[in-house]
Every structure is written in C-alpha cells, then in structure tokens.
Motif scaffolding. Structure first.
Motif, PDB file in Angstrom:
ATOM      1  N   ILE A  96       0.822  -1.212   0.000  1.00 15.57           N
ATOM      2  CA  ILE A  96       0.000   0.000   0.000  1.00 15.57           C
ATOM      3  C   ILE A  96       0.854   1.260   0.000  1.00 15.57           C
ATOM      4  CG2 ILE A  96      -1.672   1.306   1.371  1.00 15.57           C
ATOM      5  CD1 ILE A  96      -2.725  -1.485   2.313  1.00 15.57           C
ATOM      6  N   ALA A  97       1.857   1.304   0.857  1.00 16.58           N
ATOM      7  CA  ALA A  97       2.706   2.496   0.935  1.00 16.58           C
ATOM      8  C   ALA A  97       3.422   2.740  -0.389  1.00 16.58           C
ATOM      9  CB  ALA A  97       3.713   2.346   2.068  1.00 16.58           C
ATOM     10  N   GLN A 128       0.187   5.409   6.469  1.00 14.39           N
ATOM     11  CA  GLN A 128      -0.710   5.027   7.557  1.00 14.39           C
ATOM     12  C   GLN A 128      -1.414   6.244   8.145  1.00 14.39           C
ATOM     13  OE1 GLN A 128      -1.215   1.560   8.765  1.00 14.39           O
ATOM     14  NE2 GLN A 128      -3.008   2.795   9.284  1.00 14.39           N
ATOM     15  N   ARG A 129      -0.691   7.353   8.248  1.00 15.16           N
ATOM     16  CA  ARG A 129      -1.288   8.580   8.784  1.00 15.16           C
ATOM     17  C   ARG A 129      -2.449   9.047   7.915  1.00 15.16           C
ATOM     18  NH1 ARG A 129      -1.636  13.674   7.861  1.00 15.16           N
ATOM     19  NH2 ARG A 129      -0.355  13.551   5.982  1.00 15.16           N
ATOM     20  N   SER A 140      -3.118  -4.139   7.212  1.00 13.12           N
ATOM     21  CA  SER A 140      -1.691  -3.834   7.355  1.00 13.12           C
ATOM     22  C   SER A 140      -1.216  -2.983   6.192  1.00 13.12           C
ATOM     23  CB  SER A 140      -0.864  -5.128   7.417  1.00 13.12           C
ATOM     24  OG  SER A 140       0.520  -4.836   7.365  1.00 13.12           O
ATOM     25  N   ILE A 141      -0.420  -1.977   6.497  1.00  8.31           N
ATOM     26  CA  ILE A 141       0.116  -1.088   5.463  1.00  8.31           C
ATOM     27  C   ILE A 141       1.072  -1.822   4.530  1.00  8.31           C
ATOM     28  CG2 ILE A 141       2.193  -0.259   6.667  1.00  8.31           C
ATOM     29  CD1 ILE A 141      -0.357   1.975   4.882  1.00  8.31           C
ATOM     30  N   THR A 142       1.541  -3.010   4.953  1.00  9.28           N
ATOM     31  CA  THR A 142       2.484  -3.789   4.148  1.00  9.28           C
ATOM     32  C   THR A 142       1.779  -4.784   3.228  1.00  9.28           C
ATOM     33  OG1 THR A 142       2.736  -5.462   5.871  1.00  9.28           O
ATOM     34  CG2 THR A 142       4.256  -3.596   5.922  1.00  9.28           C
ATOM     35  N   GLY A 150     -12.191  -4.599  -3.736  1.00  9.10           N
ATOM     36  CA  GLY A 150     -12.338  -3.500  -4.689  1.00  9.10           C
ATOM     37  C   GLY A 150     -12.502  -2.155  -4.002  1.00  9.10           C
ATOM     38  N   GLY A 151     -13.292  -2.134  -2.929  1.00 14.70           N
ATOM     39  CA  GLY A 151     -13.493  -0.889  -2.197  1.00 14.70           C
ATOM     40  C   GLY A 151     -12.231  -0.407  -1.513  1.00 14.70           C
ATOM     41  N   GLN A 152     -11.450  -1.350  -0.966  1.00 17.13           N
ATOM     42  CA  GLN A 152     -10.190  -0.977  -0.319  1.00 17.13           C
ATOM     43  C   GLN A 152      -9.190  -0.431  -1.329  1.00 17.13           C
ATOM     44  OE1 GLN A 152      -9.514  -4.815   1.573  1.00 17.13           O
ATOM     45  NE2 GLN A 152      -9.784  -3.907   3.599  1.00 17.13           N
TER      46      GLN A 152
END
Length: 266
Positions: A96-97, A128-129, A140-142, A150-152
């Motif tokens: 994600i990051a 994350q912020r 998890s951001i990882t 799909g929404g995420q």
C-alpha cells in the motif's frame, strides 16, 4: 467566490469530430461537484483537459483565478490537482505504501539518498497517517494491493490523491464496479475529503450517488455544459431530462421543456 478550478470555452477536435465544444467549468472551494452526461457527451474529454491528460485546441483553464497551461498530468499535479481514474493506476504486487508514493518515492537523506535508497519506514508511516485520517480500514500497510477488496483498492487510490492534492481531486466513476456497501464507504470517503476543505469533482452515471453526495451538478451534453444545478432544488428526473435534451435551463435558471421537445409536441 473565486473557483478553485475553472475553464472557459474549451475546444477539442479530432478531425471532423468535436469532443469539446466551447465547454465551461467551475469548481468552488470545498464542494463536491458532480459531472453527469450521457456516453459520448464529452465529459471525459473535458476532465482529461482539466487534469492535463489532453491539451485543448482552444479555451482557458484557471487555478485560483490564475491562467495555467497543462501539457501533461504532471503539470496538473504541480498545481495540486490529482485524478483517480477508473483503472486506479495501482501496482497489484506492491504494498500500500509503495502504491501511495508511486512515482513520488521518498529517498533517505545523506549518503544513502545519493545512492537512491528508499526511506520505506517514512513512506509507510506517512501512508498510515493518511489512511487513519480518512478512516480507511486496512489490516496492514504492508499488504500487497492485490490482496485488497475492490473498495479498499479504491480507498488507497483516493488516499493517494488526497495526500498529494492541494487544490482538487477528480474521481472518474469511483463506485462503478463496487457493491452497495463498498459504494457507501467510498461516498463517505468523498465526504471526509470535502470536510478537509479539498474540493472533489465526481464523474458518475449513478444518480442516487450524485444526489446523495453532490453540492452542485454540472450537466454535460454535446460537448459543453448545458446546466449547473443544485440537487436541493432540482429533481433526479429533471437532471435526466437535461442530460437527454428533453429539458433545458432558461434565462431565469428554471428547468423548462426544451425547444426541441416543444417542436416535437407541436
């Protein structure tokens, strides 16, 4: 009130086809402006011009009253205009990051920065912020993006735009491929972006969603804006009539039967 993003007389032709025919546009500070129109109405071409993906043949674009010239989407980004396209432009295998900082990676300072070493910890903390601020729930951001719903995924793309957009966020059909629950979460996310003071342009065919979230509705037809109405004073049926050309807005701002419809009924 000076519009955050505006356009006057935009024109774009492809040979004998006119995609944008003298289009006007106005996005006010802190509002959600829905852009609606039938397929082929030219709304996508106009939005591409406003986001730098298309260079118009004529007309003027302004940001906070200042005339600008966008040649690429990077030019629009420099002015704080971010766009979330239907394909989301995410890299499924990356986390994600990494996706949120795609093309804008943070490098470490000092010698490590000179060898292009990424500051992964800082990017993850910042990502994350932003997710927390927009109340986007991710395990998890990882996580690789391909593991998200799909929404995420839509939430990650919107969070990226909100993180870097300072003037406007443009969203192209953000709920088109989502179910009822995920669509509701995306609309709530749009509302949270508005609450932060960042105006949003929402391109959508979904009239209930438009009437649920929009402050004003820009109706596009035959390559130009034919009406700018409020969902508080205009019905859904009237907006559909404006889209099809059965209705029009008169000099007093009232929605009335169009000249074409009057001619057919005569």
């Amino acid at each position: 009130m000076t519009p955050t993003l505006s356009a006057r007389g935009l024109v774009k032709r492809y040979g004998h086809v006119t995609a944008i025919d003298g289009a006007d546009f106005d996005l006010l500070p802190g509002e959600v402006l829905a852009v609606v129109g039938d397929n082929g109405a030219g709304k996508s071409s106009m939005i591409k011009a406003l986001s730098g993906a298309l260079v118009p043949d004529a007309g003027e674009i302004q940001v906070d009253g200042e005339t600008v010239h966008f040649r690429t989407p990077i030019d629009a980004r420099r002015y704080g205009i971010e766009t979330v396209y239907q394909d989301l432009a995410l890299s499924p295998a990356q986390d994600i990051a990494s996706n949120m900082f795609l093309g804008r990676e943070i490098r470490r300072r000092g010698v490590l920065g000179l060898v292009r070493k990424l500051d992964t910890a800082k990017m993850r903390a910042e990502a994350q912020r932003v997710l927390d601020e927009l109340d986007i729930k991710i395990k998890s951001i990882t996580q690789p993006v391909e593991t998200l719903s799909g929404g995420q995924r839509q939430g990650v793309a919107v969070a990226r735009a909100a993180a870097f957009g300072t003037k406007a966020v443009i969203m192209d059909e953000p709920t088109a491929a989502l179910g009822v629950a995920e669509s509701a979460r995306v609309l709530a996310l749009i509302d949270r972006i508005r609450q932060r003071g960042l105006p949003v342009v929402l391109i959508s065919h979904n009239m209930p969603h438009v009437f649920d979230i929009a402050d004003r509705i820009h109706v596009h037809r035959l390559g130009r804006r034919v009406a700018l109405v409020s969902p508080k004073t205009t019905s859904m049926n009237e907006v559909v009539g404006l889209i099809t050309g059965a209705l029009e807005v008169d000099e007093n701002g009232d929605v009335v039967e169009s000249a074409v419809s009057r001619g057919l009924s005569a």
